[in-house]
Design a protein around this motif. Structure first.
Motif, mmCIF file in Angstrom:
data_model
loop_
_atom_site.group_PDB
_atom_site.id
_atom_site.type_symbol
_atom_site.label_atom_id
_atom_site.label_comp_id
_atom_site.label_asym_id
_atom_site.label_seq_id
_atom_site.Cartn_x
_atom_site.Cartn_y
_atom_site.Cartn_z
ATOM 1 N N SER A 412 26.253 -37.967 21.468
ATOM 2 C CA SER A 412 25.740 -39.318 21.715
ATOM 3 C C SER A 412 25.313 -39.430 23.171
ATOM 4 C CB SER A 412 26.818 -40.354 21.415
ATOM 5 O OG SER A 412 27.886 -40.210 22.342
ATOM 6 N N LEU A 413 24.421 -40.344 23.472
ATOM 7 C CA LEU A 413 23.915 -40.484 24.841
ATOM 8 C C LEU A 413 25.039 -40.741 25.841
ATOM 9 C CD1 LEU A 413 20.575 -42.522 24.542
ATOM 10 C CD2 LEU A 413 20.920 -40.056 24.659
ATOM 11 N N THR A 414 26.026 -41.501 25.436
ATOM 12 C CA THR A 414 27.116 -41.822 26.373
ATOM 13 C C THR A 414 27.898 -40.581 26.791
ATOM 14 O OG1 THR A 414 28.544 -42.319 24.484
ATOM 15 C CG2 THR A 414 27.392 -44.175 25.521
ATOM 16 N N ALA A 415 27.860 -39.521 25.981
ATOM 17 C CA ALA A 415 28.578 -38.292 26.325
ATOM 18 C C ALA A 415 27.926 -37.581 27.505
ATOM 19 C CB ALA A 415 28.639 -37.365 25.119
ATOM 20 N N TYR A 416 26.643 -37.862 27.748
ATOM 21 C CA TYR A 416 25.938 -37.225 28.862
ATOM 22 C C TYR A 416 26.103 -38.024 30.155
ATOM 23 C CZ TYR A 416 23.716 -34.685 25.041
ATOM 24 O OH TYR A 416 23.500 -33.900 23.926
ATOM 25 N N ALA A 417 26.543 -39.256 30.022
ATOM 26 C CA ALA A 417 26.712 -40.121 31.197
ATOM 27 C C ALA A 417 27.909 -39.661 32.023
ATOM 28 C CB ALA A 417 26.895 -41.564 30.763
ATOM 29 N N GLY A 418 27.879 -39.998 33.306
ATOM 30 C CA GLY A 418 28.992 -39.646 34.176
ATOM 31 C C GLY A 418 28.521 -39.145 35.519
ATOM 32 N N THR A 419 29.435 -38.561 36.251
ATOM 33 C CA THR A 419 29.144 -38.047 37.588
ATOM 34 C C THR A 419 29.201 -36.529 37.585
ATOM 35 O OG1 THR A 419 30.083 -40.024 38.631
ATOM 36 C CG2 THR A 419 29.864 -38.065 40.014
ATOM 37 N N TYR A 420 28.195 -35.922 38.202
ATOM 38 C CA TYR A 420 28.089 -34.468 38.303
ATOM 39 C C TYR A 420 27.990 -34.119 39.788
ATOM 40 C CZ TYR A 420 26.656 -34.746 33.355
ATOM 41 O OH TYR A 420 26.596 -34.997 31.998
ATOM 42 N N THR A 421 28.604 -33.037 40.192
ATOM 43 C CA THR A 421 28.599 -32.687 41.612
ATOM 44 C C THR A 421 28.301 -31.203 41.835
ATOM 45 O OG1 THR A 421 30.979 -32.194 41.661
ATOM 46 C CG2 THR A 421 30.307 -34.463 42.140
ATOM 47 N N THR A 429 24.421 -38.809 39.298
ATOM 48 C CA THR A 429 25.051 -39.732 38.360
ATOM 49 C C THR A 429 24.080 -40.059 37.229
ATOM 50 O OG1 THR A 429 24.325 -41.666 39.630
ATOM 51 C CG2 THR A 429 26.512 -40.768 40.127
ATOM 52 N N ILE A 430 24.646 -40.231 36.042
ATOM 53 C CA ILE A 430 23.845 -40.542 34.863
ATOM 54 C C ILE A 430 24.449 -41.742 34.151
ATOM 55 C CG2 ILE A 430 23.044 -39.725 32.605
ATOM 56 C CD1 ILE A 430 23.045 -36.901 33.691
ATOM 57 N N SER A 431 23.594 -42.688 33.817
ATOM 58 C CA SER A 431 24.016 -43.841 33.022
ATOM 59 C C SER A 431 23.040 -43.997 31.860
ATOM 60 C CB SER A 431 24.040 -45.114 33.877
ATOM 61 O OG SER A 431 22.753 -45.388 34.398
#
Length: 494
Positions: A412-421, A429-431
């Motif tokens: 789902s799209l929400t699974a790709y959201a979050g912070t990456y470093t 960041t992805i929302s």
């Protein structure tokens, strides 16, 4: 032999006599014709020869849609033509015995570090100016981050080498910023103060500023770019973080003074910037460059050799050596060209992204005021870059054709959201917004992406002139998102 020498002298004299007001007016008309061909909203040019200014003029407007004309006092970005100025700053310190071209950089900056310890030890002051250190382009450190210049330099230790030291040529802005740090260390003055005191003030360049942050005058050009098939004013790019590589702002009134000075072994009314031998060193070829590697115009000029010295590209043209360098920031262009054997130089500013009118006018000036010939350089350069643009568009179409239709993302799209470093690239960041992913890199570069195929999303940067970008996600052995590759950078999810 005397007869031959006399004939050669007589052949030379008429060339000088041909530079009449009518000839200057002819070139003036050619500039305006070329500006219209390339659809450049505004530009300014100066041509100097034999210690005199032949032409100094503004054309068009500072901003499309308004009537504010470009004049000889209009401020433009010098961009990478700044590099020759920074090299001259270092040359001044060489003359004062405070630094040597072949001193190790770490002798002055002991905390300076690159990924390869050998290169860290071996990198010379000279190498800071020649783009052959082995470290590839790292402009993302200043264009996609909002960190101070010293931190940009510190992050260079995380940039992996692209090739072995002094074995190739890859353009590298950040080492000019390192040169600025050396200038500050040995002179006791920040680069921006040193260049102001030691170059701009002696040459009476009263409308030249080391940094964009110092430009407050209303008489300044605005950047333009082709966006969705129309020329639009865009957000300005600041190069202040890497100032010595490209942050100077000026006008053609002042650049005529700089051009005359650098053409005449760095002489000016009250003296000279550097010693004659040091001036020669500035223009001595240091690195071989593949002719069309950097400037496609080489397909037209067909040079037998191309080199880079200390802040200058060089090549042969009609049997003569020319020195030149472009400057490019988003929506803003410049070029400084010299034909030393004919004591001729040209400097051009423009306010339309990568408008290669600059190359056309430079070579036309060389022909028109010195070498002869009626070649329509602007028309040829225009057609060359038009074909190149069309080829690039076809490559994009070809790439788009590789899309696998009727696929779905793994999650789902929400699974790709979050912070990456990433230690080098910073934070991404992805929302989720409706059916799209909103991506932000270091709160600087933003893009809106739609599902493209599988776990790849594609869309435009918010700054549409940056074009399209992909984000490709990888999953770990538990089926969760692990990393994302975005614009050539890879980030790991927290």
């Amino acid at each position: 032999m005397k007869v031959i020498s006399l004939l050669l002298l007589l052949a030379y004299i008429p060339v000088q006599a041909q530079i009449t007001e009518a000839k200057i007016n002819e070139f003036d008309a050619y500039v305006e014709k070329s500006r219209n061909l390339f659809q450049v909203p505004g530009l300014a040019i100066t041509v100097v020869k034999d210690g005199k200014v032949l032409l100094k003029k503004g054309y068009g407007v500072r901003q499309l849609g308004l009537t504010n004309p470009v004049d000889t006092q209009t401020l433009f970005a010098c961009a990478s033509t700044t590099k020759a100025m920074t090299a001259t700053c270092m040359a001044i310190l060489v003359d004062e015995g405070k630094v040597k071209w072949d001193d190790p950089v770490v002798h002055y900056l002991p905390d300076f570090q690159l990924a390869d310890p050998y290169v860290t030890r071996e990198l010379k002051i000279r190498d800071l100016f020649t783009h052959n250190s082995g470290v590839g382009n790292a402009d993302f450190l200043w264009s996609l981050m909002t960190i101070p210049g010293k931190q940009v330099i510190q992050k260079m230790k995380l940039v992996k080498p692209s090739y072995s030291i002094r074995s190739s040529f890859i353009y590298q802005n950040i080492f000019y910023a390192v040169a600025g740090e050396v200038i500050e260390k040995v002179s006791g003055q920040p680069w921006e103060t040193f260049i102001q005191k030691r170059i701009f003030e002696p040459l009476q360049m009263t409308r030249t500023f080391p940094m964009l942050s110092q430009v407050k005058d209303a008489n300044q050009s605005q950047p333009h770019h082709l966006v969705d098939n129309s020329i639009q004013v865009i957000t300005r790019t600041s190069a202040d973080v890497i100032g010595p590589a490209g942050s100077v702002w000026s006008c053609v009134d002042d650049m005529s003074k700089w051009a005359l000075c650098m053409l005449d072994s760095s002489k000016y009314a009250s003296g000279r910037l550097v010693k004659p031998a040091t001036w020669v060193e500035l223009f001595k070829p240091q690195v071989m460059v593949t002719p069309a590697q950097f400037y496609p115009t080489a397909k037209l000029t067909k040079p037998n050799w191309t080199t880079y010295s200390l802040g200058w590209f060089q090549q042969d043209y009609q049997g003569r050596k020319i020195n030149y360098h472009t400057g490019s920031l988003a929506g803003e262009i410049a070029i400084h060209g010299q034909l030393p054997s004919e004591r001729l130089a040209v400097y051009i500013f423009g306010n339309f992204d990568h408008a290669e009118i600059r190359h056309g006018l430079m070579f036309k000036a060389f022909d028109h005021f010195a070498l002869g010939g009626t070649r329509d350089w602007s028309a040829e350069v225009y057609e060359l870059y038009k074909r190149q643009t069309e080829a690039s568009e076809q490559e994009i179409i070809k790439f788009e054709g590789k899309r696998v239709m009727n696929t779905k993302p793994s999650l789902s799209l929400t699974a790709y959201a979050g912070t990456y470093t990433d230690p080098l690239y910073g934070e991404l960041t992805i929302s989720v917004q409706n059916t799209s992913l909103q991506v932000s890199v270091n709160n600087t570069a933003r893009a809106t992406l739609e599902h493209w195929h599988y776990d790849t999303f594609r869309g435009y940067f918010d700054k549409r002139w940056w074009g399209k970008v992909n984000a490709t996600f990888t999953l770990d052995n538990q089926g969760k998102v692990s990393t994302v590759a975005f614009a050539g950078m890879e980030f790991r999810k927290k």
